[in-house]
Design a protein around this motif. Structure first.
Motif, PDB file in Angstrom:
ATOM      1  N   ILE A 173      -9.674   0.807   2.578  1.00  0.00           N
ATOM      2  CA  ILE A 173      -8.638   1.828   2.697  1.00  0.00           C
ATOM      3  C   ILE A 173      -9.249   3.103   3.256  1.00  0.00           C
ATOM      4  CG2 ILE A 173      -7.031   3.325   1.430  1.00  0.00           C
ATOM      5  CD1 ILE A 173      -6.795   1.043  -0.659  1.00  0.00           C
ATOM      6  N   PHE A 180      -6.453  -0.862   5.707  1.00  0.00           N
ATOM      7  CA  PHE A 180      -5.243  -0.075   5.500  1.00  0.00           C
ATOM      8  C   PHE A 180      -5.549   1.403   5.726  1.00  0.00           C
ATOM      9  CE2 PHE A 180      -3.709  -3.339   2.134  1.00  0.00           C
ATOM     10  CZ  PHE A 180      -3.091  -4.109   3.111  1.00  0.00           C
ATOM     11  N   SER A 225      -3.193  -2.278   9.002  1.00  0.00           N
ATOM     12  CA  SER A 225      -1.857  -1.717   8.857  1.00  0.00           C
ATOM     13  C   SER A 225      -1.907  -0.271   8.387  1.00  0.00           C
ATOM     14  CB  SER A 225      -1.061  -2.571   7.872  1.00  0.00           C
ATOM     15  OG  SER A 225       0.291  -2.218   7.890  1.00  0.00           O
ATOM     16  N   ASN A 226      -0.828   0.459   8.676  1.00  0.00           N
ATOM     17  CA  ASN A 226      -0.698   1.869   8.290  1.00  0.00           C
ATOM     18  C   ASN A 226       0.438   2.068   7.311  1.00  0.00           C
ATOM     19  OD1 ASN A 226      -2.510   2.432  10.358  1.00  0.00           O
ATOM     20  ND2 ASN A 226      -0.951   3.125  11.770  1.00  0.00           N
ATOM     21  N   SER A 227       0.299   3.059   6.468  1.00  0.00           N
ATOM     22  CA  SER A 227       1.374   3.644   5.692  1.00  0.00           C
ATOM     23  C   SER A 227       2.283   2.610   5.027  1.00  0.00           C
ATOM     24  CB  SER A 227       2.181   4.594   6.596  1.00  0.00           C
ATOM     25  OG  SER A 227       3.117   5.333   5.858  1.00  0.00           O
ATOM     26  N   ALA A 258       1.593  -1.177   5.402  1.00  0.00           N
ATOM     27  CA  ALA A 258       0.688  -1.831   4.448  1.00  0.00           C
ATOM     28  C   ALA A 258       1.471  -2.315   3.232  1.00  0.00           C
ATOM     29  CB  ALA A 258      -0.420  -0.865   4.025  1.00  0.00           C
ATOM     30  N   TRP A 259       2.410  -1.494   2.771  1.00  0.00           N
ATOM     31  CA  TRP A 259       3.227  -1.891   1.613  1.00  0.00           C
ATOM     32  C   TRP A 259       4.071  -3.119   1.948  1.00  0.00           C
ATOM     33  CZ3 TRP A 259       8.668  -1.394   0.653  1.00  0.00           C
ATOM     34  CH2 TRP A 259       9.038  -1.675  -0.679  1.00  0.00           C
ATOM     35  N   PRO A 293      -2.284   3.890   3.206  1.00  0.00           N
ATOM     36  CA  PRO A 293      -1.294   2.921   2.736  1.00  0.00           C
ATOM     37  C   PRO A 293      -0.401   3.467   1.625  1.00  0.00           C
ATOM     38  CG  PRO A 293      -3.401   2.450   1.732  1.00  0.00           C
ATOM     39  CD  PRO A 293      -3.634   3.570   2.728  1.00  0.00           C
TER      40      PRO A 293
END
Length: 197
Positions: free
Chosen positions: A144, A83, A61-63, A66-67, A86
Motif C-alpha cells: 500500500i 494499492f 489499483s487506486n482508491s 482497490a475496494w 486504497p
C-alpha cells in the motif's frame, strides 16, 4: 493512461498489463453504474477472462478501485497487489461523508438517498451493502502506498488495515489521496518498481 505508465515499468520485466476504467471514470465517464452491485460482477468477469489466459495474476489499483477489487476478487488467488490510496474501510468513509453533510443514520434510513453539497449522494442501500460485505487483502503480498495528507482515508484506518491484513504500508510525507503532481507520480513509480518481484 495510468495503466500505460505502469506498463512501462512492468512490461520490460515480462509482465503484461490489462487496464480498465470503471463506470463514470476515464473513457467510461458517460456510463452510469458506479455501485458495487454493478461493478463487482464486471470485475469478476474480467478476472475470469484473465484466468483463462494467464497463470499468474497481480493487481494494481487506486482508491475505490482497490475496494471494488477486494470485494470482487475475495477468495480468488492473486499473486500480489499494489494499492495506491486504497479505500479499505468504506463504512468509515461513508460515515465521514454523513458527518460532513450533517446527515444522521436515522435520516438516511428514512430518506434512502440524500444528495450532498460536495457532489456525492448518500445512499442507505449502499451503506447497507457495505456493512454486509467487509473487505480483506487479496494476497499475502499486498503493498500500500499512502499519502499522509490524504483527505478521504484517515491514516489510522489504513494503518489498522495494513496491520490486520499483513500488508506492507509505505507512507509518503506530503502525498495526497490522488497522486497527480510530477513529484508524486515519480514517487509512485519508484514505489511500484520496488514492490515488484
Amino acid at each position: 493512461e495510468e495503466g500505460a505508465a505502469f506498463g512501462e515499468i512492468v512490461c520490460p520485466k515480462g509482465a503484461q498489463v490489462l487496464a480498465i476504467d470503471l463506470p463514470e471514470h476515464g473513457a467510461r465517464k458517460e456510463e452510469s453504474g458506479f455501485v458495487p452491485w454493478q461493478v463487482v460482477p464486471e470485475l469478476r468477469g474480467v478476472m475470469a477472462y484473465l484466468r483463462g489466459r494467464w497463470g499468474r495474476i497481480s493487481l494494481r489499483s487506486n482508491s475505490i478501485g482497490a475496494w471494488f477489487a477486494m470485494l470482487a476478487l475475495a477468495g480468488q488467488p492473486v499473486d500480489s497487489c499494489l494499492f495506491v490510496s486504497p479505500v479499505v474501510d468504506m463504512e468509515n468513509l461513508i460515515q465521514n461523508m454523513m458527518t460532513w453533510a450533517g446527515v444522521t443514520e436515522e435520516r438516511l434510513e428514512r430518506e434512502r438517498e440524500i444528495p450532498t453539497d460536495f457532489g456525492q449522494t448518500l445512499s442507505w442501500e449502499y451503506l447497507s451493502y457495505v456493512r454486509r460485505h467487509p473487505v480483506h487483502a487479496l494476497s499475502a503480498r499486498t503493498h500500500i502506498l499512502y499519502g499522509d495528507r490524504d483527505d478521504l482515508v484517515p491514516q489510522p484506518v489504513v494503518e489498522r488495515f495494513a496491520q490486520r491484513e499483513g500488508a506492507a504500508l509505505t507512507v509518503y510525507p506530503g502525498g495526497e489521496h490522488w497522486f497527480h503532481t510530477p513529484e508524486q507520480v515519480d514517487v509512485m513509480g519508484q514505489w511500484e518498481e520496488q514492490c515488484l518481484p
